[in-house]
Design a protein around this motif. Structure first.
Motif, PDB file in Angstrom:
ATOM      1  N   LEU A  21     -35.985 -43.826   8.474  1.00  0.00           N
ATOM      2  CA  LEU A  21     -35.886 -42.395   8.212  1.00  0.00           C
ATOM      3  C   LEU A  21     -34.779 -42.165   7.189  1.00  0.00           C
ATOM      4  N   SER A  22     -34.959 -41.128   6.375  1.00  0.00           N
ATOM      5  CA  SER A  22     -34.011 -40.882   5.302  1.00  0.00           C
ATOM      6  C   SER A  22     -33.380 -39.503   5.426  1.00  0.00           C
ATOM      7  N   CYS A  23     -32.135 -39.406   5.000  1.00  0.00           N
ATOM      8  CA  CYS A  23     -31.394 -38.145   5.061  1.00  0.00           C
ATOM      9  C   CYS A  23     -30.554 -37.983   3.808  1.00  0.00           C
ATOM     10  N   SER A  24     -30.683 -36.822   3.166  1.00  0.00           N
ATOM     11  CA  SER A  24     -29.822 -36.486   2.032  1.00  0.00           C
ATOM     12  C   SER A  24     -28.899 -35.351   2.437  1.00  0.00           C
ATOM     13  N   PRO A  25     -27.580 -35.577   2.383  1.00  0.00           N
ATOM     14  CA  PRO A  25     -26.640 -34.555   2.841  1.00  0.00           C
ATOM     15  C   PRO A  25     -26.480 -33.436   1.825  1.00  0.00           C
ATOM     16  N   ILE A  26     -25.788 -32.389   2.272  1.00  0.00           N
ATOM     17  CA  ILE A  26     -25.415 -31.309   1.371  1.00  0.00           C
ATOM     18  C   ILE A  26     -24.519 -31.889   0.269  1.00  0.00           C
ATOM     19  N   SER A  27     -24.711 -31.422  -0.944  1.00  0.00           N
ATOM     20  CA  SER A  27     -23.927 -31.926  -2.067  1.00  0.00           C
ATOM     21  C   SER A  27     -22.441 -31.786  -1.790  1.00  0.00           C
ATOM     22  N   GLY A  28     -21.709 -32.890  -1.965  1.00  0.00           N
ATOM     23  CA  GLY A  28     -20.270 -32.875  -1.716  1.00  0.00           C
ATOM     24  C   GLY A  28     -19.892 -33.322  -0.323  1.00  0.00           C
ATOM     25  N   HIS A  29     -20.834 -33.356   0.590  1.00  0.00           N
ATOM     26  CA  HIS A  29     -20.548 -33.851   1.941  1.00  0.00           C
ATOM     27  C   HIS A  29     -20.602 -35.371   1.941  1.00  0.00           C
ATOM     28  N   ARG A  30     -19.606 -35.983   2.565  1.00  0.00           N
ATOM     29  CA  ARG A  30     -19.515 -37.437   2.515  1.00  0.00           C
ATOM     30  C   ARG A  30     -19.810 -38.106   3.850  1.00  0.00           C
ATOM     31  N   SER A  31     -20.000 -37.297   4.872  1.00  0.00           N
ATOM     32  CA  SER A  31     -20.286 -37.848   6.191  1.00  0.00           C
ATOM     33  C   SER A  31     -21.692 -37.464   6.620  1.00  0.00           C
ATOM     34  N   SER A  65     -30.191 -48.741  13.944  1.00  0.00           N
ATOM     35  CA  SER A  65     -29.167 -49.069  12.953  1.00  0.00           C
ATOM     36  C   SER A  65     -29.251 -48.081  11.802  1.00  0.00           C
ATOM     37  N   GLY A  66     -28.255 -48.113  10.964  1.00  0.00           N
ATOM     38  CA  GLY A  66     -28.262 -47.200   9.833  1.00  0.00           C
ATOM     39  C   GLY A  66     -27.443 -47.750   8.693  1.00  0.00           C
ATOM     40  N   ARG A  67     -27.469 -47.018   7.624  1.00  0.00           N
ATOM     41  CA  ARG A  67     -26.611 -47.359   6.506  1.00  0.00           C
ATOM     42  C   ARG A  67     -26.423 -46.114   5.639  1.00  0.00           C
ATOM     43  N   GLN A  68     -25.398 -46.179   4.804  1.00  0.00           N
ATOM     44  CA  GLN A  68     -25.138 -45.068   3.892  1.00  0.00           C
ATOM     45  C   GLN A  68     -24.928 -45.646   2.502  1.00  0.00           C
ATOM     46  N   PHE A  69     -25.450 -44.942   1.542  1.00  0.00           N
ATOM     47  CA  PHE A  69     -25.366 -45.395   0.155  1.00  0.00           C
ATOM     48  C   PHE A  69     -24.193 -44.719  -0.557  1.00  0.00           C
ATOM     49  N   SER A  70     -23.913 -45.186  -1.763  1.00  0.00           N
ATOM     50  CA  SER A  70     -22.747 -44.665  -2.494  1.00  0.00           C
ATOM     51  C   SER A  70     -22.898 -43.183  -2.833  1.00  0.00           C
ATOM     52  N   ASN A  71     -24.110 -42.682  -2.863  1.00  0.00           N
ATOM     53  CA  ASN A  71     -24.313 -41.248  -3.137  1.00  0.00           C
ATOM     54  C   ASN A  71     -24.331 -40.419  -1.849  1.00  0.00           C
ATOM     55  N   SER A  72     -23.931 -41.023  -0.741  1.00  0.00           N
ATOM     56  CA  SER A  72     -23.838 -40.419   0.593  1.00  0.00           C
ATOM     57  C   SER A  72     -25.170 -40.271   1.313  1.00  0.00           C
ATOM     58  N   ARG A  73     -26.258 -40.531   0.655  1.00  0.00           N
ATOM     59  CA  ARG A  73     -27.556 -40.529   1.349  1.00  0.00           C
ATOM     60  C   ARG A  73     -27.552 -41.596   2.430  1.00  0.00           C
ATOM     61  N   SER A  74     -28.279 -41.328   3.501  1.00  0.00           N
ATOM     62  CA  SER A  74     -28.256 -42.260   4.628  1.00  0.00           C
ATOM     63  C   SER A  74     -29.677 -42.565   5.083  1.00  0.00           C
ATOM     64  N   GLU A  75     -29.835 -43.738   5.617  1.00  0.00           N
ATOM     65  CA  GLU A  75     -31.089 -44.128   6.240  1.00  0.00           C
ATOM     66  C   GLU A  75     -30.814 -44.603   7.658  1.00  0.00           C
ATOM     67  N   MET A  76     -31.786 -44.355   8.513  1.00  0.00           N
ATOM     68  CA  MET A  76     -31.712 -44.845   9.879  1.00  0.00           C
ATOM     69  C   MET A  76     -32.943 -45.703  10.117  1.00  0.00           C
ATOM     70  N   ASN A  77     -32.745 -46.836  10.754  1.00  0.00           N
ATOM     71  CA  ASN A  77     -33.833 -47.758  11.021  1.00  0.00           C
ATOM     72  C   ASN A  77     -33.948 -47.996  12.523  1.00  0.00           C
ATOM     73  N   VAL A  78     -35.169 -48.008  13.011  1.00  0.00           N
ATOM     74  CA  VAL A  78     -35.407 -48.392  14.400  1.00  0.00           C
ATOM     75  C   VAL A  78     -36.399 -49.551  14.374  1.00  0.00           C
ATOM     76  N   SER A  79     -36.003 -50.661  14.938  1.00  0.00           N
ATOM     77  CA  SER A  79     -36.877 -51.831  14.961  1.00  0.00           C
ATOM     78  C   SER A  79     -37.548 -51.938  16.336  1.00  0.00           C
ATOM     79  N   THR A  80     -38.621 -52.700  16.381  1.00  0.00           N
ATOM     80  CA  THR A  80     -39.354 -52.961  17.626  1.00  0.00           C
ATOM     81  C   THR A  80     -39.504 -51.671  18.444  1.00  0.00           C
TER      82      THR A  80
END
Lengths: 114, 115
Positions: A21-31, A65-80
């Protein structure tokens, strides 16, 4: 300012598969934080990312699990995937000032596991 | 550790009458408290927040809440209900460090507005 966006809005998967799943935050938000909402358990905190690092984690198994990219966009992964993973997954962003920032939520991704 | 208890799972009021949604909290820190609203098939929208300034907090759409430390309560009120207020309401507590523990949500109160 555009709000928090989440893609896709709806997903149908079968048991054993994995999903991202993907998430793009509000511009300027870093969390970016992720939450799971189910009728039985309500809204539960999954994890929060800031500056590409996981800062805190809720009580969920390692399949989440998840991760965040340098542009603050984040992805969440669910396995199995399990049937019990069917839920609305909400992403929220905040500016991270070190104080009690307001978290702004996206519309969510509705995941159905068959 | 922090927790939130919303005392009513459902509240039903008539349009034009006052609304009271009750919330008690527990927190090891000086808490930040929020009320969010969720309309069907939508995300969460912030109604108001308390962050140790004024104890009476005014929010959007005519809602307000009063922080009472002695009672560990943060009840949400509105003088006159409108049909568009029908939704799920969540009382939320945030721990110290800007929410480092994540937000802790109450179970929600379903607000029903009778015509």
């Amino acid at each position: 300012k555009a709000g928090v966006t989440q893609t896709p809005r709806y997903l149908i998967k079968t048991r054993g598969q994995q999903v991202t799943l993907s998430c793009s935050p509000i511009s300027g938000h870093r969390s970016v934080s992720w939450y799971q909402q189910t009728p039985g358990q309500g809204l539960q905190f999954l994890f929060e990312y800031f500056s590409e690092t996981q800062r805190n984690k809720g009580n969920f198994p390692g399949r989440f699990s998840g991760r965040q990219f340098s542009n603050s966009r984040s992805e969440m992964n669910v396995s199995t995937l399990e049937l019990g993973d069917s839920a609305l997954y909400l992403c929220a962003s905040r500016s991270w000032t070190g104080g009690p920032d307001t978290q702004y939520f996206g519309p969510g991704t509705r995941l159905t596991v068959l | 550790a922090q927790s939130v208890t919303q005392l009513d799972s459902h509240v039903s009021v008539s349009e034009g009458t006052p609304v009271l949604l009750r919330c008690n909290y527990s927190s090891s820190y000086s808490p930040s408290l929020f009320w969010y609203v969720q309309h069907p098939n939508k995300g969460l929208q912030l109604l108001l927040k308390y962050t140790s300034a004024a104890t009476l907090v005014k929010g959007i759409n005519g809602f307000e809440a009063e922080f009472k430390k002695s009672e560990t309560s943060f009840h949400l009120t509105k003088p006159s209900a409108h049909m568009s207020d029908a939704a799920e309401y969540f009382c939320v507590v945030s721990g110290s460090g800007g929410g480092a523990d994540g937000l802790t949500f109450g179970k929600g109160t379903h607000l029903i507005i009778q015509p």
